[in-house]
Design an enzyme around this catalytic site. Sequence first.
Site, PDB file in Angstrom:
ATOM      1  N   GLU A 405       0.807  -1.116   0.165  1.00 15.11           N
ATOM      2  CA  GLU A 405       0.030   0.147   0.040  1.00 15.11           C
ATOM      3  C   GLU A 405       0.950   1.222  -0.018  1.00 15.11           C
ATOM      4  OE1 GLU A 405      -3.179   0.014   3.019  1.00 15.11           O
ATOM      5  OE2 GLU A 405      -3.528   2.235   2.762  1.00 15.11           O
ATOM      6  N   ARG A 483      -7.326   2.883  13.641  1.00  8.74           N
ATOM      7  CA  ARG A 483      -8.147   1.850  13.419  1.00  8.74           C
ATOM      8  C   ARG A 483      -8.124   0.847  14.601  1.00  8.74           C
ATOM      9  NH1 ARG A 483     -11.549  -0.591   9.318  1.00  8.74           N
ATOM     10  NH2 ARG A 483     -10.997   0.973   7.958  1.00  8.74           N
ATOM     11  N   GLU A 864     -10.595  -8.078   4.871  1.00  3.40           N
ATOM     12  CA  GLU A 864      -9.846  -8.037   6.233  1.00  3.40           C
ATOM     13  C   GLU A 864     -10.801  -8.681   7.416  1.00  3.40           C
ATOM     14  OE1 GLU A 864      -9.189  -3.770   5.186  1.00  3.40           O
ATOM     15  OE2 GLU A 864      -7.314  -3.935   6.233  1.00  3.40           O
TER      16      GLU A 864
END
Length: 932
Positions: A405, A483, A864
Amino acid sequence: MLQGANWSYIVKDQYFYAYKQAKRRDDDIAIVNMASNVEFNPGTNTIKDISLAFGGMAPTTVLAMKTKNKLIGKQWDEKTLEEAYSSLIEDLPLNPSAPGGMIRYRRSLTLSLFFKAYLAILNQFEQRKVPVVQKLPQQYQSASSGFHSKIPKSSQYFQVVPADQKDTDLVGRPIVHKSAFKQATGEAVYCDDMPHFENELYLALVLSTRAHAEILSIDASQALAMEGVHAFFSAKDLQEPPFRNCHGIIHDDEVFAEGKVTSQGQVIGAVVAVDQITAQRASKLVKVEYKDLEPVIITIEDAIKKKSFFFNSPKEIYQGDIEAAFRSANHVLDGEARMSGQEHFYLETHCTIAVPKGEDDEMELFCSTQNPSETQRVTAEILGIKSNRVVCRVKRMGGGFGGKESRMLVLSVPVAVAAYKLNRPVRCMLDRDEDMMVSGTRHPFLGKYKVGITKEGKIIACDIEIYCNAGHTLDLSGAVTERAMFHFENAYYIPNARVRGYICKTNLPSNTAFRGFGGPQGMFFGENMIREIASYLNKDPLEISSINLYKEGDKTHYNQPLEYCTLQRCWDKCLKTADYFNRKKQVEEFNRQNRWKKRGMSVVPTKFGISYTLLMLNQAGALVLIYDDGSVLISHGGTEMGQGLHTKMIQVASRALDISADFIHIAETSTDKVPNTSATAASCGSDLNGMAVLDACETLRKRLEPFKAANPKGKWADWVKTAYCERVSLSATGFYKTPGIGYDISKNEGKPFKYFTYGAACSEVEIDCLTGDHQVLRTDIVMDLGDSLNPAIDVGQIEGGFMQGYGLFTLEEMVYSPTGTIYARGPGVYKIPGFADIPTEFNVSLLKGAPNKHAVYSSKAVGEPPLFLASSVFFAIKEAITDARAERGLKGTFKLDAPATAARIRMACEDEITDKFPEPDPSTFTPWNVVP
Ligand code: MTE
Ligand code: HPA
Ligand code: MOS
């Protein structure tokens, strides 16, 4: 004459292999197996001969000669066993600073393995009805055998499409991944499979060998003198404008280290040569002189001690009134939990080919990345050119898992710089060891918490501090920490909460996105709380989970109400398919009958927030072209990394355009087709790009409508042909931005997530208390994926995500030296799950009748969310250990950090053997994965 046992045992653990290559010392005995061969004197049954071989890899086999001599002539009884123990302790000493660490485990294992051999031989006596002094207790029977192996089986349940759905409409059908067969035969083209470009050169990185040091000098003269070497690049080459040497949100990632290094594996320079061998050899000839600097910070604990954080104050989410809630709580418990990092171990390592086009600074990049736009953007910034000169193209990746990423930049930028400066194509694909040294891992996390509960065990308040090990640059660590903060409560309602997130700056390679993106680490803390509450109240954890589970309409600690919450449905269905209550009784019975093998069973729910937490990223674009033969070429912003995104996009287009998939093709992802794309990440690839593709298709369908109406008997190709002849544009862009989201952390207001993906899993394990080995006997998973776009792919994502999580929670551990050397550089040291680790029985069901109105064609994101369900294995192991400890009268909570490796399991199953090796000083904490 009686023959004894010939017996050997392999433990599923990584530690022993690790240090062989790195360092070797005489006292470094790495025990992975023990073979004993015993011969008895007939009649007296005393030992006539015994061989005791302890060994790791072949050259390290050690014969315990002293012990052997002591045992000859002895009876096979407990007294002899004790003598053997004392003698083995002397025979096989292990220096406390022996490479590989884990001294207590390795020493305990020697005795444990001997004990197993002892039992195996007793067992044989028993079977042959030889009168012996010592009788083998019934509960000891299974100690020396392996796990009960059954024939593996699995099932996959999902809803089939309605009978009246058109044949050509592929949405919801379990069609095979578009490149599955090509991938299986090896025909699928990955970045490094691209044929050589004319004049192409190869690049090799020069990496830092110090974790924190000043660079005194860099001397590349020897490398440059080698035949075939073209150039050496370092920070010097990017010092003058228009070039730049840094990137990242806070500009702390350097292309080439400037003045000092802050991590081993940091890129200092790059050698470019005619071919790979030459470049790699030359890179080793580049001499770098360092002056070591203090401090070298490796662990979160070090960072806390040295106050080494990226920001002065932590991020904070605050909900309700925790002080009042703690006051009204019946009990307040303290706890902490740790989780280690995880190497991505994608099959294809990082790879980039940069091809200068020869004019106007144009450059084409072929890169294995989840983030082509970022590759383009940063390349342009570093070279001081405009983005419109750089095209980044991605056909597919051999796995990304978050590792591609942002960290592709570590390689792709040096390759682009070299290609630009030399005006020749340049290629580099990292070797596995290089990839493991430079590209970072999942963030290790530490959570410290206080929970207030009612007497029934309902959580009413939580105060938690979450620390992550970010490595030496920030990269995505801010978003990862957030997160984790959003997910610490996993699937449980906590009305009053304070969550603080600290980003620790250490001298490790920069840690980065990895499937779950901090979510699983956060959820791990919540699950630990549940287990600790259960243990404190002496209840089944299942009961504590059940009473705390979120219900429809409950608000999360970030103030988002849960709508269409299917958590309870997943949970109930999971308990039912797993036959939890009956099997739980069987587990208890098994544990009563076995002393050295224990079983455990555990159920874990999960809830994963879908959306990028950074609002800006929740957008996607598509470009759909229809050619005059009716064939359709789709480009969209997402990349294919094996997750089946392109296959799903073809399915979406097949319904939207009402044509069969034979007409539709996706060639690659390219920044000159769709601009400013977000990384394919946060599991929303199909949500975002699916909507963008749908948008473009609808535009085109509308344009074709008049031609269809005029010729209703005609076919797709006819309408397209006529439209073309009538001069109608047959290309359209599509765009989508997720509506209704946006969260303000300072006010704790607004929605961070569009919706949630829910699931539950039940796992049963068996552990070997003497070695710490384990086997997953069965796992049942139920997940709500809305109306799955493609159940074959989605079930594959669940199974794959679960197994990747299984590695995270039980096997995989990066190992470092105290000075920041990465010991784990390949599969010999770093153990990822293999086929035999798949649960012997593995059942996956998709929840029926739960359409999701928030995503394309009522589907849900899947990539995920399943990963955390593998913690059910971890907690099942913990249950099994709890029962093993109970046999020694050890009650209550005990600490078990993740991963639950063989070493941790063995040492937690405290017994007569582990008692022989007391902990040196429990107050001086050193993580198990930082070893000499
Ligand atoms: N599946 C495969 N086969 N390979 C991968 O690299 N990456 C995972 C997941 N599943 C990955 C995968 C991660 S980290 C994410 S965020 C999602 O796929 C991204 O793809 P999606 O949004 O299209 O599901
Ligand atoms: N997931 C993955 N990547 C991201 C995110 C996220 O939530 N936010 C920013 N980059
Ligand atoms: Mo996935 S970690 O969001 O690439």
